[in-house]
Scaffold this active site. Structure first.
Site, short mmCIF file in Angstrom:
data_model
loop_
_atom_site.label_atom_id
_atom_site.label_comp_id
_atom_site.label_asym_id
_atom_site.label_seq_id
_atom_site.Cartn_x
_atom_site.Cartn_y
_atom_site.Cartn_z
N LYS A 261 0.83 -1.21 0.00
CA LYS A 261 0.00 0.00 0.00
C LYS A 261 0.86 1.26 0.00
O LYS A 261 0.60 2.22 0.71
CB LYS A 261 -0.93 0.00 1.22
CG LYS A 261 -1.89 -1.19 1.23
CD LYS A 261 -2.80 -1.15 2.43
CE LYS A 261 -3.70 -2.37 2.50
NZ LYS A 261 -4.58 -2.51 1.34
N CYS A 262 1.89 1.24 -0.84
CA CYS A 262 2.86 2.34 -0.89
C CYS A 262 2.79 3.00 -2.27
O CYS A 262 2.41 2.37 -3.25
CB CYS A 262 4.27 1.76 -0.65
SG CYS A 262 5.62 2.94 -0.82
N GLY A 263 3.16 4.26 -2.33
CA GLY A 263 3.23 4.95 -3.62
C GLY A 263 4.23 4.29 -4.56
O GLY A 263 4.14 4.44 -5.79
N THR B 238 4.66 0.98 -4.69
CA THR B 238 4.24 -0.41 -4.92
C THR B 238 4.25 -0.81 -6.40
O THR B 238 4.59 -1.96 -6.71
CB THR B 238 2.84 -0.66 -4.29
OG1 THR B 238 2.94 -0.42 -2.89
CG2 THR B 238 2.37 -2.09 -4.53
#
Length: 197
Positions: free
Chosen positions: A73-75, A77
């Site tokens: 759930k990371c920018g 990803t």
């Protein structure tokens, strides 16, 4: 005559003791030098993969390894897509990627191993080895990341995992060679050139 014999025997005994002590000292010195010179390699580690099976880094001897801490759930990803493309292109050329999901940054990897595995497959078709979720910083840092981030262990440099998708490049001898910042894409020239050199 007895005095001469006793003195002669005493001299021989002292000389013998001195030689033994000298040899012991040389041996200890040699062992100390050897242990200082022998830095650790990644091959000493065994971890669990997302399915709970043992993964032995010694099985990767002779390959170049990219170790990366991941999050769902990371920018950053979408880097999974580039990592998979890189793996597909170079896996037949003694190259492998090993992913370590970690929840150290803004709780961006909250899932269980099963949920992470499903996410990677469904969204990015990940086929490179993915390990069980670990911690990559702090007091509960896993042993692999202690090796990667401490010069005393890896012989190259001290580093800190800045964010998700930081990359550690390991050569064919299991030694750390380079640390790549999280925002640098896996397909960047500095990574590809390292794989192909």
């Amino acid at each position: 005559m007895k005095k001469i014999l006793i003195v002669f025997t005493g001299i021989c005994f002292l000389t013998s003791c001195k030689n033994v002590a000298q040899k012991m000292s040389e041996s200890t010195s040699s062992q100390t030098t050897k242990s200082v010179m022998e830095k650790e390699t990644i091959y000493q580690f065994k971890v669990k993969d997302l399915s709970g099976n043992e993964f032995d880094f010694a099985s990767l001897k002779g390959k170049k390894i990219l170790v990366v801490n991941t999050a769902s759930k990371c920018g950053l990803t979408p880097q999974y897509k580039d990592l998979e493309a890189l793996y597909e292109k170079y896996k037949s050329k003694n190259f492998v990627i090993v992913g370590f999901p970690a929840n150290n940054f803004a709780s961006q990897e909250p899932g269980t191993d099963k949920e992470i595995s499903s996410f990677c497959q469904l969204n990015y078709g990940v086929t490179f080895p993915m390990m069980s979720k670990v911690s990559v910083k702090g007091s509960d840092m896993c042993e692999v990341y202690k090796f990667l981030t401490r010069k005393a262990k890896n012989g190259l440099q001290d580093s800190e995992v800045e964010w998700n998708f930081q990359k550690y490049l390991i050569n064919e001898k299991g030694e750390l060679e380079k640390v790549i910042a999280p925002r640098v894409l896996p397909t960047d020239a500095m990574v590809v050139d390292w794989i192909t050199k």
